[in-house]
Design a protein around this motif. Structure first.
Motif, PDB file in Angstrom:
ATOM      1  N   GLU A 130      31.109   2.285   3.755  1.00  0.00           N
ATOM      2  CA  GLU A 130      31.499   0.843   3.817  1.00  0.00           C
ATOM      3  C   GLU A 130      31.015   0.118   5.038  1.00  0.00           C
ATOM      4  OE1 GLU A 130      35.387  -2.140   3.184  1.00  0.00           O
ATOM      5  OE2 GLU A 130      35.647   0.186   3.166  1.00  0.00           O
ATOM      6  N   THR A 131      31.260   0.782   6.206  1.00  0.00           N
ATOM      7  CA  THR A 131      30.750  -0.032   7.491  1.00  0.00           C
ATOM      8  C   THR A 131      29.139   0.012   7.415  1.00  0.00           C
ATOM      9  OG1 THR A 131      32.646   0.720   8.766  1.00  0.00           O
ATOM     10  CG2 THR A 131      30.837   0.269  10.009  1.00  0.00           C
ATOM     11  N   ARG A 132      28.464   1.368   6.954  1.00  0.00           N
ATOM     12  CA  ARG A 132      27.137   1.214   6.950  1.00  0.00           C
ATOM     13  C   ARG A 132      26.457   0.081   6.154  1.00  0.00           C
ATOM     14  NH1 ARG A 132      27.996   7.098   6.918  1.00  0.00           N
ATOM     15  NH2 ARG A 132      27.269   6.855   4.719  1.00  0.00           N
ATOM     16  N   ASP A 133      27.017   0.237   4.770  1.00  0.00           N
ATOM     17  CA  ASP A 133      26.750  -1.029   3.987  1.00  0.00           C
ATOM     18  C   ASP A 133      26.900  -2.548   4.455  1.00  0.00           C
ATOM     19  OD1 ASP A 133      26.137   1.188   2.105  1.00  0.00           O
ATOM     20  OD2 ASP A 133      27.863   0.991   0.851  1.00  0.00           O
ATOM     21  N   ALA A 134      27.917  -2.622   5.253  1.00  0.00           N
ATOM     22  CA  ALA A 134      28.182  -3.869   5.682  1.00  0.00           C
ATOM     23  C   ALA A 134      27.144  -4.205   6.999  1.00  0.00           C
ATOM     24  CB  ALA A 134      29.655  -4.032   6.230  1.00  0.00           C
ATOM     25  N   ALA A 135      26.778  -2.960   7.661  1.00  0.00           N
ATOM     26  CA  ALA A 135      25.997  -3.453   8.886  1.00  0.00           C
ATOM     27  C   ALA A 135      24.616  -3.603   8.089  1.00  0.00           C
ATOM     28  CB  ALA A 135      25.757  -2.066   9.849  1.00  0.00           C
ATOM     29  N   ALA A 136      24.133  -2.963   7.088  1.00  0.00           N
ATOM     30  CA  ALA A 136      22.751  -3.081   6.388  1.00  0.00           C
ATOM     31  C   ALA A 136      22.463  -4.729   6.139  1.00  0.00           C
ATOM     32  CB  ALA A 136      22.722  -2.208   5.417  1.00  0.00           C
ATOM     33  N   LYS A 137      23.529  -5.362   5.843  1.00  0.00           N
ATOM     34  CA  LYS A 137      23.432  -6.646   5.213  1.00  0.00           C
ATOM     35  C   LYS A 137      22.789  -7.511   6.692  1.00  0.00           C
ATOM     36  CE  LYS A 137      27.013  -6.487   1.794  1.00  0.00           C
ATOM     37  NZ  LYS A 137      28.241  -6.802   1.366  1.00  0.00           N
TER      38      LYS A 137
END
Length: 80
Positions: free
Chosen positions: A52-59
């Motif tokens: 979830e954190t990695r996906d949020a950062a990718a944005k």
């Protein structure tokens, strides 16, 4: 983007509006892509972070897709 689209979250950017905003700054205002991405890439690549954190950062990542959308907003005044 706010002036062109009337919002900081144009529909064309979807949920990646932060990365598109950064790409816009790189392409049209001289922001440094490496500096912007230097805070994001370590989080994306950190296996100790949750997905979830990695996906949020990718944005927030400045990438080719974000640059293409930023060009459409700038050059074509396309917001949707």
């Amino acid at each position: 983007m706010l002036i062109t689209c009337g919002t900081t979250e144009p529909i064309i950017a979807g949920d990646r509006y932060e990365g598109v905003t950064s790409a816009y700054a790189v392409l049209f205002f001289g922001a440094n892509e490496q500096v912007l991405n230097s805070a994001v890439i370590p989080v994306i690549n950190d296996p100790n972070e949750s997905q979830e954190t990695r996906d949020a950062a990718a944005k927030y990542l400045v990438d080719d897709q974000g640059k293409a959308i930023a060009r459409q907003i700038h050059d074509e005044r396309k917001c949707r």
